[in-house]
Design an enzyme around this catalytic site. Structure first.
Site, PDB file in Angstrom:
ATOM      1  N   ASN A   9     -17.988 -16.001 -16.738  1.00  0.00           N
ATOM      2  CA  ASN A   9     -19.418 -15.686 -16.844  1.00  0.00           C
ATOM      3  C   ASN A   9     -19.618 -14.305 -16.233  1.00  0.00           C
ATOM      4  O   ASN A   9     -19.656 -14.154 -15.021  1.00  0.00           O
ATOM      5  CB  ASN A   9     -20.217 -16.757 -16.087  1.00  0.00           C
ATOM      6  CG  ASN A   9     -21.701 -16.429 -16.030  1.00  0.00           C
ATOM      7  OD1 ASN A   9     -22.175 -15.535 -16.732  1.00  0.00           O
ATOM      8  ND2 ASN A   9     -22.433 -17.156 -15.193  1.00  0.00           N
ATOM      9  N   TRP A  10     -19.717 -13.328 -17.118  1.00  0.00           N
ATOM     10  CA  TRP A  10     -19.788 -11.941 -16.633  1.00  0.00           C
ATOM     11  C   TRP A  10     -21.164 -11.585 -16.087  1.00  0.00           C
ATOM     12  O   TRP A  10     -21.342 -10.507 -15.520  1.00  0.00           O
ATOM     13  CB  TRP A  10     -19.395 -10.982 -17.756  1.00  0.00           C
ATOM     14  CG  TRP A  10     -17.941 -11.069 -18.138  1.00  0.00           C
ATOM     15  CD1 TRP A  10     -16.949 -11.674 -17.418  1.00  0.00           C
ATOM     16  CD2 TRP A  10     -17.316 -10.538 -19.321  1.00  0.00           C
ATOM     17  NE1 TRP A  10     -15.748 -11.545 -18.079  1.00  0.00           N
ATOM     18  CE2 TRP A  10     -15.947 -10.849 -19.254  1.00  0.00           C
ATOM     19  CE3 TRP A  10     -17.791  -9.821 -20.413  1.00  0.00           C
ATOM     20  CZ2 TRP A  10     -15.042 -10.468 -20.242  1.00  0.00           C
ATOM     21  CZ3 TRP A  10     -16.896  -9.448 -21.407  1.00  0.00           C
ATOM     22  CH2 TRP A  10     -15.539  -9.766 -21.312  1.00  0.00           C
ATOM     23  N   LYS A  11     -22.130 -12.446 -16.323  1.00  0.00           N
ATOM     24  CA  LYS A  11     -23.506 -12.203 -15.864  1.00  0.00           C
ATOM     25  C   LYS A  11     -23.998 -10.835 -16.362  1.00  0.00           C
ATOM     26  O   LYS A  11     -23.552 -10.386 -17.422  1.00  0.00           O
ATOM     27  CB  LYS A  11     -23.595 -12.358 -14.341  1.00  0.00           C
ATOM     28  CG  LYS A  11     -23.013 -13.711 -13.891  1.00  0.00           C
ATOM     29  CD  LYS A  11     -23.321 -14.070 -12.465  1.00  0.00           C
ATOM     30  CE  LYS A  11     -22.678 -15.425 -12.142  1.00  0.00           C
ATOM     31  NZ  LYS A  11     -22.974 -15.887 -10.774  1.00  0.00           N
ATOM     32  N   HIS A  94     -27.812 -22.483 -16.148  1.00  0.00           N
ATOM     33  CA  HIS A  94     -27.168 -21.892 -14.966  1.00  0.00           C
ATOM     34  C   HIS A  94     -28.183 -21.849 -13.819  1.00  0.00           C
ATOM     35  O   HIS A  94     -29.376 -21.618 -14.052  1.00  0.00           O
ATOM     36  CB  HIS A  94     -26.660 -20.488 -15.300  1.00  0.00           C
ATOM     37  CG  HIS A  94     -25.792 -19.926 -14.220  1.00  0.00           C
ATOM     38  ND1 HIS A  94     -26.316 -19.374 -13.078  1.00  0.00           N
ATOM     39  CD2 HIS A  94     -24.444 -19.871 -14.085  1.00  0.00           C
ATOM     40  CE1 HIS A  94     -25.316 -18.997 -12.292  1.00  0.00           C
ATOM     41  NE2 HIS A  94     -24.179 -19.287 -12.877  1.00  0.00           N
ATOM     42  N   GLU A  96     -28.883 -19.671 -11.743  1.00  0.00           N
ATOM     43  CA  GLU A  96     -29.664 -18.428 -11.648  1.00  0.00           C
ATOM     44  C   GLU A  96     -30.840 -18.463 -12.628  1.00  0.00           C
ATOM     45  O   GLU A  96     -31.924 -17.954 -12.336  1.00  0.00           O
ATOM     46  CB  GLU A  96     -28.746 -17.215 -11.892  1.00  0.00           C
ATOM     47  CG  GLU A  96     -27.843 -16.958 -10.688  1.00  0.00           C
ATOM     48  CD  GLU A  96     -26.525 -16.289 -11.000  1.00  0.00           C
ATOM     49  OE1 GLU A  96     -26.348 -15.746 -12.106  1.00  0.00           O
ATOM     50  OE2 GLU A  96     -25.636 -16.325 -10.116  1.00  0.00           O
ATOM     51  N   GLU A 166     -21.713 -26.814 -10.540  1.00  0.00           N
ATOM     52  CA  GLU A 166     -21.762 -25.574  -9.767  1.00  0.00           C
ATOM     53  C   GLU A 166     -22.714 -25.755  -8.584  1.00  0.00           C
ATOM     54  O   GLU A 166     -23.934 -25.578  -8.733  1.00  0.00           O
ATOM     55  CB  GLU A 166     -22.262 -24.422 -10.639  1.00  0.00           C
ATOM     56  CG  GLU A 166     -21.344 -24.079 -11.787  1.00  0.00           C
ATOM     57  CD  GLU A 166     -21.454 -22.610 -12.169  1.00  0.00           C
ATOM     58  OE1 GLU A 166     -20.419 -21.962 -12.253  1.00  0.00           O
ATOM     59  OE2 GLU A 166     -22.581 -22.109 -12.346  1.00  0.00           O
ATOM     60  N   GLY A 172     -21.365 -17.178  -5.904  1.00  0.00           N
ATOM     61  CA  GLY A 172     -21.469 -15.794  -5.454  1.00  0.00           C
ATOM     62  C   GLY A 172     -21.498 -15.649  -3.948  1.00  0.00           C
ATOM     63  O   GLY A 172     -21.814 -14.580  -3.422  1.00  0.00           O
ATOM     64  N   SER A 211     -17.523 -19.526  -6.734  1.00  0.00           N
ATOM     65  CA  SER A 211     -16.513 -18.796  -5.966  1.00  0.00           C
ATOM     66  C   SER A 211     -15.086 -19.245  -6.267  1.00  0.00           C
ATOM     67  O   SER A 211     -14.238 -19.298  -5.372  1.00  0.00           O
ATOM     68  CB  SER A 211     -16.805 -18.889  -4.464  1.00  0.00           C
ATOM     69  OG  SER A 211     -18.057 -18.279  -4.172  1.00  0.00           O
ATOM     70  N   GLY A 232     -17.392 -16.701 -12.136  1.00  0.00           N
ATOM     71  CA  GLY A 232     -18.293 -15.554 -12.138  1.00  0.00           C
ATOM     72  C   GLY A 232     -17.579 -14.286 -11.729  1.00  0.00           C
ATOM     73  O   GLY A 232     -16.870 -13.668 -12.529  1.00  0.00           O
TER      74      GLY A 232
HETATM   75  P1  PGA Z   1     -19.098 -17.007  -8.860  1.00  0.00           P
HETATM   76  O1  PGA Z   1     -20.134 -17.450 -10.011  1.00  0.00           O
HETATM   77  O2  PGA Z   1     -17.722 -17.365  -9.374  1.00  0.00           O
HETATM   78  O3  PGA Z   1     -19.307 -15.555  -8.695  1.00  0.00           O
HETATM   79  O4  PGA Z   1     -19.439 -17.815  -7.641  1.00  0.00           O
HETATM   80  C1  PGA Z   1     -19.959 -18.641 -10.718  1.00  0.00           C
HETATM   81  C2  PGA Z   1     -21.087 -18.826 -11.681  1.00  0.00           C
HETATM   82  O5  PGA Z   1     -22.211 -18.433 -11.362  1.00  0.00           O
HETATM   83  O6  PGA Z   1     -20.896 -19.369 -12.783  1.00  0.00           O
END
Ligand code: PGA
Length: 255
Positions: A9-11, A94, A96, A166, A172, A211, A232
């Protein structure tokens, strides 16, 4: 047998040049016999990434979709548009999106349905905040999030869908759930689905996200109900992402 799946997930990161370079490095580094690999690129770069990964085993994914298929929804991107650009998967719900953009359980369920309508495989995210975990509400939260999706959609729609556990406190933050914590919740998710349909539960891929890095992936992926990872920040580095894929390839699948 559940084929492991590793999704990046490159966001909202990268440029046209950097994402195409990243996609190219990952596509050429993916070995046969490994996990399925999905790259969830920023929507505006889906076409560019699709060109780079064409002919490779890597699949294209999106990070979000509209609950509507077409019409006067300024700024939105529909499932049929994502399909048109070559996407096979789409992340839905997600944390976010839930936290920053106010997506409710009900909207997440609608988006899951929109993905299924056009043949996209949803990767539906569930997970508790730190406060919810500390209050002992982890299972109640995950149950509520998942049951809202199941109740709007038929369980049969989970046949090609993916669930990603998650924990919000692990995203993150550099703070990963322990393998035992991930396994506990992911077994709970499978049992929840199994209480309605054991066959679908047995085939359902449940990813862990939060993470995940090269140095903790193997221990997480050794758990019985951790069928892959949603990655991520570590997915922005081809070398590190490929090491996570290698850890998933080593996963022994016992059913
Ligand atoms: P992260 O993000 O690996 O940077 O913790 C995971 C995600 O949001 O899918």
């Amino acid at each position: 047998m559940r084929i492991p799946l590793v999704a990046g997930n490159w966001k909202m990161n990268g440029t046209r040049a950097s994402v195409t370079a990243l996609a190219g490095a990952i596509a050429s580094g993916c070995k046969a016999g490994g996990p399925q690999v999905v790259l969830c690129a920023p929507a505006i770069y889906l076409g560019a990434v699709a060109e780079v990964i064409a002919g490779s085993s890597v699949m294209l994914g999106a990070q979000n979709l509209s609950d509507q298929d077409a019409g006067a929804y300024t700024g939105e991107i529909s499932g049929p548009m994502l399909r048109d650009m070559g996407a096979r998967y789409v992340i839905v719900g997600h944390s976010e999106r839930r936290r920053i953009y106010g997506e409710t359980d009900a909207l997440v369920a609608e988006k899951f349905e929109a993905a299924r309508r056009c043949g996209l495989a949803p990767i539906v995210c569930v997970g508790e905040t730190l406060a919810e975990r500390e209050a002992g509400a982890t299972q109640a939260v995950v149950r509520r999030q998942l049951e809202t999706v199941i109740n709007l959609n038929k369980l049969a729609e989970f046949e090609d869908a993916v669930v990603a556990y998650e924990p919000v406190w692990a995203i993150g933050t550099g703070r990963t759930a322990t393998p035992a914590q991930a396994q506990e919740v992911q077994a709970f998710v499978r049992a929840l689905v199994a209480s309605r349909d054991r066959r679908i539960a047995d085939g359902l891929r449940i990813l862990y996200g939060g993470s995940v890095r090269a140095d903790n992936a193997a221990a997480l992926l050794a758990q019985a109900d951790v069928d892959g990872a949603l990655v991520g920040s570590a997915s922005l580095d081809a070398g590190e992402f490929l090491m996570i894929c290698a850890a998933a390839a080593a996963r022994v699948k016992i059913k």
